[in-house]
Design a protein around this motif. Sequence first.
Motif, PDB file in Angstrom:
ATOM      1  N   ALA A  11       0.837  -1.200   0.000  1.00 49.52           N
ATOM      2  CA  ALA A  11       0.000   0.000   0.000  1.00 49.52           C
ATOM      3  C   ALA A  11       0.874   1.252   0.000  1.00 49.52           C
ATOM      4  O   ALA A  11       0.590   2.218  -0.710  1.00 49.52           O
ATOM      5  N   ARG A  12       1.937   1.241   0.780  1.00 49.77           N
ATOM      6  CA  ARG A  12       2.842   2.398   0.816  1.00 49.77           C
ATOM      7  C   ARG A  12       3.519   2.611  -0.533  1.00 49.77           C
ATOM      8  O   ARG A  12       3.768   3.744  -0.938  1.00 49.77           O
ATOM      9  N   THR A  13       3.805   1.531  -1.247  1.00 53.25           N
ATOM     10  CA  THR A  13       4.400   1.659  -2.584  1.00 53.25           C
ATOM     11  C   THR A  13       3.424   2.361  -3.521  1.00 53.25           C
ATOM     12  O   THR A  13       3.813   3.220  -4.307  1.00 53.25           O
ATOM     13  N   ARG A  14       2.135   2.024  -3.427  1.00 48.73           N
ATOM     14  CA  ARG A  14       1.128   2.719  -4.238  1.00 48.73           C
ATOM     15  C   ARG A  14       1.071   4.197  -3.906  1.00 48.73           C
ATOM     16  O   ARG A  14       0.965   5.046  -4.786  1.00 48.73           O
ATOM     17  N   LEU A  15       1.155   4.506  -2.628  1.00 47.25           N
ATOM     18  CA  LEU A  15       1.135   5.895  -2.175  1.00 47.25           C
ATOM     19  C   LEU A  15       2.341   6.658  -2.725  1.00 47.25           C
ATOM     20  O   LEU A  15       2.211   7.763  -3.260  1.00 47.25           O
ATOM     21  N   VAL A  16       3.516   6.069  -2.624  1.00 47.55           N
ATOM     22  CA  VAL A  16       4.733   6.703  -3.132  1.00 47.55           C
ATOM     23  C   VAL A  16       4.634   6.891  -4.650  1.00 47.55           C
ATOM     24  O   VAL A  16       4.997   7.946  -5.182  1.00 47.55           O
ATOM     25  N   ALA A  17       4.129   5.883  -5.352  1.00 49.62           N
ATOM     26  CA  ALA A  17       3.993   5.975  -6.806  1.00 49.62           C
ATOM     27  C   ALA A  17       3.087   7.140  -7.205  1.00 49.62           C
ATOM     28  O   ALA A  17       3.408   7.911  -8.117  1.00 49.62           O
ATOM     29  N   LYS A  18       1.979   7.286  -6.522  1.00 52.03           N
ATOM     30  CA  LYS A  18       1.063   8.386  -6.854  1.00 52.03           C
ATOM     31  C   LYS A  18       1.724   9.733  -6.565  1.00 52.03           C
ATOM     32  O   LYS A  18       1.614  10.670  -7.355  1.00 52.03           O
ATOM     33  N   MET A  19       2.440   9.814  -5.438  1.00 48.39           N
ATOM     34  CA  MET A  19       3.138  11.074  -5.116  1.00 48.39           C
ATOM     35  C   MET A  19       4.174  11.416  -6.176  1.00 48.39           C
ATOM     36  O   MET A  19       4.234  12.557  -6.642  1.00 48.39           O
ATOM     37  N   LEU A  20       4.987  10.427  -6.554  1.00 54.46           N
ATOM     38  CA  LEU A  20       6.029  10.682  -7.555  1.00 54.46           C
ATOM     39  C   LEU A  20       5.425  11.063  -8.897  1.00 54.46           C
ATOM     40  O   LEU A  20       5.934  11.947  -9.588  1.00 54.46           O
ATOM     41  N   GLU A  21       4.318  10.418  -9.262  1.00 58.44           N
ATOM     42  CA  GLU A  21       3.666  10.761 -10.527  1.00 58.44           C
ATOM     43  C   GLU A  21       3.142  12.191 -10.486  1.00 58.44           C
ATOM     44  O   GLU A  21       3.300  12.954 -11.438  1.00 58.44           O
ATOM     45  N   ARG A  22       2.536  12.580  -9.376  1.00 57.86           N
ATOM     46  CA  ARG A  22       2.025  13.948  -9.231  1.00 57.86           C
ATOM     47  C   ARG A  22       3.145  14.984  -9.298  1.00 57.86           C
ATOM     48  O   ARG A  22       2.940  16.100  -9.745  1.00 57.86           O
ATOM     49  N   MET A  23       4.335  14.614  -8.805  1.00 59.37           N
ATOM     50  CA  MET A  23       5.476  15.535  -8.812  1.00 59.37           C
ATOM     51  C   MET A  23       6.288  15.429 -10.104  1.00 59.37           C
ATOM     52  O   MET A  23       7.330  16.053 -10.233  1.00 59.37           O
ATOM     53  N   ASP A  24       5.802  14.621 -11.044  1.00 56.54           N
ATOM     54  CA  ASP A  24       6.491  14.394 -12.313  1.00 56.54           C
ATOM     55  C   ASP A  24       7.910  13.873 -12.086  1.00 56.54           C
ATOM     56  O   ASP A  24       8.859  14.314 -12.729  1.00 56.54           O
TER      57      ASP A  24
END
Length: 99
Positions: A11-24
């Motif tokens: 779940a934390r990996t999904r959270l990190v992935a979404k954050m990184l995608e949002r930050m490009d």
Amino acid sequence: LIVTGFGDTSARTRLVAKMLERMDRMDVPIGTGVATGSAPIHQMRWAGEYEMTRYPGVVHRDGVGAMIDVIHAEPGPNTMYFKMWPPHGPCSRRPGLSP
């Protein structure tokens, strides 16, 4: 490389992935560490139904192994930043990594 390493690491990996995608910043690889529990993660509400299949960056299922590879790939001393080093992290697999 960002490795999730506490609680529900998938779940934390999904959270990190979404954050990184949002930050490009999909250039930053992500690794899933060893799960240590399943306590609720308050930020998961923000992550919603984000699917890892949509993340265009590199994701390592074995985050600990990926971290070991990164450490060994560097010719000189390494600096690691972490909030908490779990007992089943890279140093447990490769004792020579600890100072």
